[in-house]
Write an enzyme that holds these catalytic residues in place. Structure first.
Site, mmCIF file in Angstrom:
data_model
loop_
_atom_site.group_PDB
_atom_site.id
_atom_site.type_symbol
_atom_site.label_atom_id
_atom_site.label_comp_id
_atom_site.label_asym_id
_atom_site.label_seq_id
_atom_site.Cartn_x
_atom_site.Cartn_y
_atom_site.Cartn_z
ATOM 1 N N SER A 192 0.063 3.965 5.446
ATOM 2 C CA SER A 192 -0.914 3.127 4.740
ATOM 3 C C SER A 192 -2.247 3.139 5.470
ATOM 4 O O SER A 192 -3.305 2.968 4.862
ATOM 5 C CB SER A 192 -0.395 1.694 4.633
ATOM 6 O OG SER A 192 0.886 1.681 4.023
ATOM 7 N N ALA A 196 0.868 -1.189 0.000
ATOM 8 C CA ALA A 196 0.000 0.000 0.000
ATOM 9 C C ALA A 196 0.903 1.237 0.000
ATOM 10 O O ALA A 196 0.780 2.133 0.839
ATOM 11 C CB ALA A 196 -0.965 0.001 1.186
ATOM 12 N N LYS A 247 9.678 7.211 10.856
ATOM 13 C CA LYS A 247 8.261 7.195 11.264
ATOM 14 C C LYS A 247 8.033 6.113 12.316
ATOM 15 O O LYS A 247 7.278 6.301 13.259
ATOM 16 C CB LYS A 247 7.404 6.941 10.018
ATOM 17 C CG LYS A 247 6.000 6.444 10.258
ATOM 18 C CD LYS A 247 5.083 7.572 10.598
ATOM 19 C CE LYS A 247 3.615 7.216 10.591
ATOM 20 N NZ LYS A 247 3.245 5.876 10.968
ATOM 21 N N VAL A 299 8.113 11.406 6.374
ATOM 22 C CA VAL A 299 7.492 12.157 5.290
ATOM 23 C C VAL A 299 6.065 12.502 5.712
ATOM 24 O O VAL A 299 5.352 11.652 6.259
ATOM 25 C CB VAL A 299 7.483 11.307 3.998
ATOM 26 C CG1 VAL A 299 6.767 12.038 2.872
ATOM 27 C CG2 VAL A 299 8.911 10.954 3.610
ATOM 28 N N HIS A 346 6.914 5.838 1.517
ATOM 29 C CA HIS A 346 7.663 4.717 0.942
ATOM 30 C C HIS A 346 8.506 5.185 -0.251
ATOM 31 O O HIS A 346 9.643 4.748 -0.437
ATOM 32 C CB HIS A 346 6.705 3.629 0.463
ATOM 33 C CG HIS A 346 5.939 2.932 1.555
ATOM 34 N ND1 HIS A 346 4.570 2.996 1.643
ATOM 35 C CD2 HIS A 346 6.349 2.151 2.587
ATOM 36 C CE1 HIS A 346 4.161 2.268 2.682
ATOM 37 N NE2 HIS A 346 5.226 1.756 3.270
HETATM 38 P P1 AMP Z 1 5.263 -0.207 6.335
HETATM 39 O O1 AMP Z 1 4.886 -0.576 4.935
HETATM 40 O O2 AMP Z 1 4.268 0.664 7.015
HETATM 41 O O3 AMP Z 1 5.719 -1.407 7.142
HETATM 42 O O4 AMP Z 1 6.542 0.716 6.206
HETATM 43 C C1 AMP Z 1 7.683 0.299 5.475
HETATM 44 C C2 AMP Z 1 8.804 1.254 5.772
HETATM 45 O O5 AMP Z 1 8.420 2.565 5.373
HETATM 46 C C3 AMP Z 1 9.168 1.333 7.246
HETATM 47 O O6 AMP Z 1 10.569 1.402 7.373
HETATM 48 C C4 AMP Z 1 8.501 2.596 7.690
HETATM 49 O O7 AMP Z 1 9.144 3.222 8.784
HETATM 50 C C5 AMP Z 1 8.633 3.453 6.445
HETATM 51 N N1 AMP Z 1 7.625 4.517 6.435
HETATM 52 C C6 AMP Z 1 6.277 4.389 6.507
HETATM 53 N N2 AMP Z 1 5.688 5.603 6.514
HETATM 54 C C7 AMP Z 1 6.694 6.524 6.455
HETATM 55 C C8 AMP Z 1 6.739 7.948 6.447
HETATM 56 N N3 AMP Z 1 5.633 8.699 6.499
HETATM 57 N N4 AMP Z 1 7.948 8.543 6.392
HETATM 58 C C9 AMP Z 1 9.090 7.810 6.354
HETATM 59 N N5 AMP Z 1 9.105 6.472 6.350
HETATM 60 C C10 AMP Z 1 7.928 5.829 6.404
#
Ligand code: AMP
Length: 296
Positions: A188, A31, A151, A178, A36
């Site tokens: 997501s 997502a 994050k 971000v 990302h």
């Molecule tokens: P997730 O798909 O939510 O498991 O996130 C995958 C990676 O993206 C993880 O390392 C999160 O910390 C990073 N991530 C998710 N949202 C953000 C954001 N807003 N800013 C920076 N990194 C993010």
């Protein structure tokens, strides 16, 4: 260019073999959003023209509690592969649950004391699930480096310890959070929020900003200022229900003592409607706020 999409271990093996080093891994649950994208760009920079970027997309059942949103977590693989292609990804590894966990996972990673506080306290077993899947992904994809977002600051800190404590020899890079133009950290889970819920959720970045503005006055003032914003938000419609607000040492995730000076991290977790959100900000406790401060 479209990336190679590997859905199986065997497919990953075939795609991973010829990749030129350095291989940079970005683990995600898919997502994919603008947050990302920034990670994928950072990975591309780290890999350089010669190297390779590998993105994993896997909604990891091991890190979800029984009452959490595993079943309804957004799954948008086709769109995600397009995003990966736009950001210069070479290989996407998107295994099924059975491919990732072909048998009961009897052996798991113990995250230690840093995994029991804050997110670990409110989501029992969460970091055990995260570190176990991250270790499996490291083994399967054999990266030279991996990129994670600030994050999820506690997760990033634990992954760093996973690498050092288990001698994995993988370089870990953190990417600042971000945010959307209104200040909300991209996630997501933001797609679960209704308009009014999103408006209430803006209390999270507002609380962090209020805390940051009082950094010169010390830890207690920071927590008081951020806490006042969350307290007010508890009475909005829909309300913001805070799980925790904490100011911690970024290496250990233990609360900073009164009078502390130096780098700290202000963390918040809260629920709005059925959605749980987390956010955080670096704070320098000696008069200046850290970078990446959300807008008021
Ligand atoms: P997730 O798909 O939510 O498991 O996130 C995958 C990676 O993206 C993880 O390392 C999160 O910390 C990073 N991530 C998710 N949202 C953000 C954001 N807003 N800013 C920076 N990194 C993010």
């Amino acid at each position: 260019m479209s990336p190679i999409l590997a859905r199986t271990r065997r497919g990953l093996g075939a795609a991973r073999g010829p990749l030129a080093p350095p291989v940079v891994l970005v683990p995600t649950m898919g997502a994919l959003h603008d947050g990302h994208r920034v990670l994928l760009r950072r990975a591309r920079e780290l890999a350089g023209h010669q190297g390779s970027v590998l993105v994993s997309i896997f909604v990891n059942p091991l890190q979800f509690g029984p009452s959490e949103d595993f079943g309804r977590y957004p799954r948008t693989l086709e769109d995600d592969v397009v995003v990966c292609g736009e950001e210069g990804t070479d290989v996407v590894f998107a295994p099924s649950r059975a491919e990732m966990y072909p048998r009961e996972q009897l052996i798991t990673v113990d995250p230690g004391p840093m995994g029991e506080v804050l997110e670990g306290e409110f989501r029992p077993g969460f970091f055990r699930g995260v570190l176990t899947v991250v270790l499996k992904l490291f083994e399967l994809t054999a990266p030279d480096m991996a990129v994670f977002g600030e994050k999820d600051a506690q997760q990033l800190a634990l992954v760093r310890r996973l690498v050092t404590d288990l001698d994995l020899g993988i370089g870990i890079t953190g990417v600042p959070t971000v945010r959307d133009p209104d200040g909300l950290a991209t996630s997501s889970r933001n797609r679960y929020l209704s308009g009014p819920e999103r408006a209430s959720a803006l209390a999270l970045p507002r609380a962090l900003a209020a805390g940051g503005q009082t950094a010169a006055s010390g830890p207690q003032e920071v927590l008081k200022a951020a806490g006042a914003v969350l307290e007010a938000a508890a009475h909005t419609e829909p309300p913001v229900v805070t799980d925790y607000l904490a100011l911690v040492d970024p290496a250990t995730f233990t609360p900073v003592p009164p009078g502390f000076t130096g780098e700290a991290r202000l963390l918040v977790a809260a629920r709005v409607g059925g959605t749980r959100l987390i956010d955080n900000m670096p704070i320098r406790l000696n008069g200046n706020t850290g970078e990446g401060q959300p807008r008021e």
